[in-house]
Design an enzyme around this catalytic site. Sequence first.
Site, PDB file in Angstrom:
ATOM      1  N   TYR A  76       0.838  -1.204   0.000  1.00  0.00           N
ATOM      2  CA  TYR A  76       0.000   0.000   0.000  1.00  0.00           C
ATOM      3  C   TYR A  76       0.874   1.256   0.000  1.00  0.00           C
ATOM      4  CZ  TYR A  76      -3.790   3.208   0.827  1.00  0.00           C
ATOM      5  OH  TYR A  76      -4.686   4.232   0.673  1.00  0.00           O
ATOM      6  N   PHE A 128      -7.357  21.378 -24.608  1.00  0.00           N
ATOM      7  CA  PHE A 128      -7.668  19.956 -24.671  1.00  0.00           C
ATOM      8  C   PHE A 128      -8.911  19.751 -23.798  1.00  0.00           C
ATOM      9  CE2 PHE A 128      -7.580  15.518 -23.400  1.00  0.00           C
ATOM     10  CZ  PHE A 128      -7.609  14.948 -24.665  1.00  0.00           C
ATOM     11  N   THR A 129      -9.763  18.798 -24.183  1.00  0.00           N
ATOM     12  CA  THR A 129     -11.083  18.646 -23.548  1.00  0.00           C
ATOM     13  C   THR A 129     -11.008  18.564 -22.020  1.00  0.00           C
ATOM     14  OG1 THR A 129     -10.871  16.283 -23.979  1.00  0.00           O
ATOM     15  CG2 THR A 129     -12.137  17.562 -25.575  1.00  0.00           C
ATOM     16  N   ASP A 219       1.827  20.132 -20.625  1.00  0.00           N
ATOM     17  CA  ASP A 219       1.009  18.946 -20.879  1.00  0.00           C
ATOM     18  C   ASP A 219       1.874  18.051 -21.766  1.00  0.00           C
ATOM     19  OD1 ASP A 219      -0.654  16.982 -21.801  1.00  0.00           O
ATOM     20  OD2 ASP A 219      -2.364  18.301 -22.162  1.00  0.00           O
ATOM     21  N   LYS A 262      -0.315   7.588 -23.501  1.00  0.00           N
ATOM     22  CA  LYS A 262       0.048   7.947 -24.876  1.00  0.00           C
ATOM     23  C   LYS A 262       1.524   7.584 -25.088  1.00  0.00           C
ATOM     24  CE  LYS A 262      -3.993  10.094 -24.319  1.00  0.00           C
ATOM     25  NZ  LYS A 262      -4.112  11.436 -23.857  1.00  0.00           N
ATOM     26  N   ARG A 386     -13.561  15.247 -33.985  1.00  0.00           N
ATOM     27  CA  ARG A 386     -12.897  16.330 -33.264  1.00  0.00           C
ATOM     28  C   ARG A 386     -13.371  17.617 -33.914  1.00  0.00           C
ATOM     29  NH1 ARG A 386     -12.405  15.018 -28.635  1.00  0.00           N
ATOM     30  NH2 ARG A 386     -10.578  14.032 -27.765  1.00  0.00           N
ATOM     31  N   PHE A 452     -19.107  14.634 -26.205  1.00  0.00           N
ATOM     32  CA  PHE A 452     -18.743  13.771 -27.330  1.00  0.00           C
ATOM     33  C   PHE A 452     -18.662  12.295 -26.961  1.00  0.00           C
ATOM     34  CE2 PHE A 452     -14.316  13.159 -26.030  1.00  0.00           C
ATOM     35  CZ  PHE A 452     -14.115  14.250 -25.206  1.00  0.00           C
TER      36      PHE A 452
HETATM   37  C1  LIG Z   1      -5.246  12.261 -23.199  1.00  0.00           C
HETATM   38  C2  LIG Z   1      -4.843  13.612 -22.919  1.00  0.00           C
HETATM   39  C3  LIG Z   1      -5.059  14.191 -21.655  1.00  0.00           C
HETATM   40  C4  LIG Z   1      -5.838  13.504 -20.554  1.00  0.00           C
HETATM   41  O1  LIG Z   1      -5.270  12.326 -20.151  1.00  0.00           O
HETATM   42  P1  LIG Z   1      -6.097  11.029 -19.720  1.00  0.00           P
HETATM   43  O2  LIG Z   1      -5.055  10.034 -19.411  1.00  0.00           O
HETATM   44  O3  LIG Z   1      -6.982  10.637 -20.863  1.00  0.00           O
HETATM   45  O4  LIG Z   1      -6.916  11.393 -18.513  1.00  0.00           O
HETATM   46  C5  LIG Z   1      -4.583  15.469 -21.460  1.00  0.00           C
HETATM   47  N1  LIG Z   1      -3.965  16.154 -22.437  1.00  0.00           N
HETATM   48  C6  LIG Z   1      -3.761  15.636 -23.656  1.00  0.00           C
HETATM   49  C7  LIG Z   1      -3.071  16.443 -24.701  1.00  0.00           C
HETATM   50  C8  LIG Z   1      -4.195  14.358 -23.951  1.00  0.00           C
HETATM   51  O5  LIG Z   1      -4.015  13.852 -25.173  1.00  0.00           O
END
Ligand SMILES: *Cc1c(COP(=O)(O)O)cnc(C)c1O
Length: 460
Positions: A76, A128-129, A219, A262, A386, A452
């Site tokens: 933990y 970004f969303t 980011d 990613k 998108r 979306f």
């Molecule tokens: C995917 C993504 C996020 C958010 O990350 P999650 O792992 O999906 O929560 C933030 N910024 C960018 C540019 C992304 O592509």
Amino acid sequence: MKQVIRKNWAEPYRIKTVELLHMKTEAQRKKAIREAGYNTFLLKSEDVYIDLLTDSGTSAMSDRQWAGMMLGDEAYAGSRNFYHLEEVVRSTYGYKYLVPTHQGRGAENILSKILIKKGDIVPGNMYFTTTRLHQELAGGRFEDIIVKEAHDPNSEFPFKGNVDLDKLESLIKKHGAKKIAYVCIATSVNMAGGQPISMSNLKALRAMTKKHGIRIIHDMTRVAENAYFIQQREKGYAKKTIAEIVREICDLTDGATMSAKKDALVNIGGFLAVNDWDVFEEARNMVVVYEGLHTYGGLAGRDMEAMAIGIGESVNDDHIHARVGQVLYLGEQMLNYGIPIVKPIGGHGIFVDAKAFLPHIPQELFPAQTLAAEVYAESGVRTMERGVVSAGRKANGENYMPKLELVRFTIPRRVYTQAHMDVIAESTALVLDRRQKIKGMKMVYEPKYLRFFQARFERI
Ligand SMILES: *Cc1c(COP(=O)(O)O)cnc(C)c1O
């Protein structure tokens, strides 16, 4: 011995395990997309042949990463995998303090709550969303400071992720530096089509923000792909390694949120990393509320181990050359068929310009949503919208009307072959041939947040 630089992008790995795919009939596909409300997010994975919905969490892990899963220390507190990950984040990216989170948005939530006060402005190189939503939920207001070329799908500008420094300067003049929570900089800007920011632009941004005492938050979800474009396109970087360029980018910023799903080649995971002890201290307190203890942040020990190994692989020159090479290959096939795509071709996918593809469908009738549904029905290839659906509504209820109305064909890392790329380009070309017959759609269900993902549509 002199290292031989490969020109061809052929994969620097061989395949040890395969996952079998099934193709549905045309009738089955048409039924499936109708039942999904013409939203590719609502399709069952079983009904999909080639899945280009996202490059998030869909990468193939290496044998080394799978071996790392067996080294999971599921304590933990104080798992050894956390310390390994911390060491890798420090040595690869240079950030001092690490807080793991279950994925990128977990880090965005915590960071936004710490750094944004009600009424603050958060300038960024396109939204970004999830990032913008967390900024807004924390009381901030996003301001787009990306260069204007980013909004033009036909501009061949090599660094469409760049910041327009004049726009930032006038925001600072207008609101005062104290009202700027931080500048949010995405590398390889997703919503612009995977477009990079240049090192020289980032350096100039650093100089300007330093003068005003404003932080840059990175980011860094696709930092290695951005580094590849700097290596290929920016003067003075051709001989530097991806790892060196990644480090140089990170060193120009004060902290980062990462979706490791990613670039970092894992199926789940993320982190927040900062250089300020104060911010770290608060983040470490807050992560306990939202994610888990600060040495696991919602992740299993094995997930942190796979991430630590994946980060190392993600900055390997051969890996990134093949990764982006495959995307460029698909883009070139599409261009050969006359399919309108965002140029230059980006790092993680092909973005088809739905306004140019379906010029007879007005943006109110969701051309990108429509096109994504048609591509699926044609061949079982799953893509995503998108455009106006993803952009959502403003605080006053009006729709954001983005200039870019795109369908994203996102390529998972190390998953599909060159023959798959050919199938994708061919089937999109078949939709192009019959485009005159395609009509738009209306939205019949709209969720309140990030619509979306779950919205439903009907054909006109
Ligand atoms: C995917 C993504 C996020 C958010 O990350 P999650 O792992 O999906 O929560 C933030 N910024 C960018 C540019 C992304 O592509």
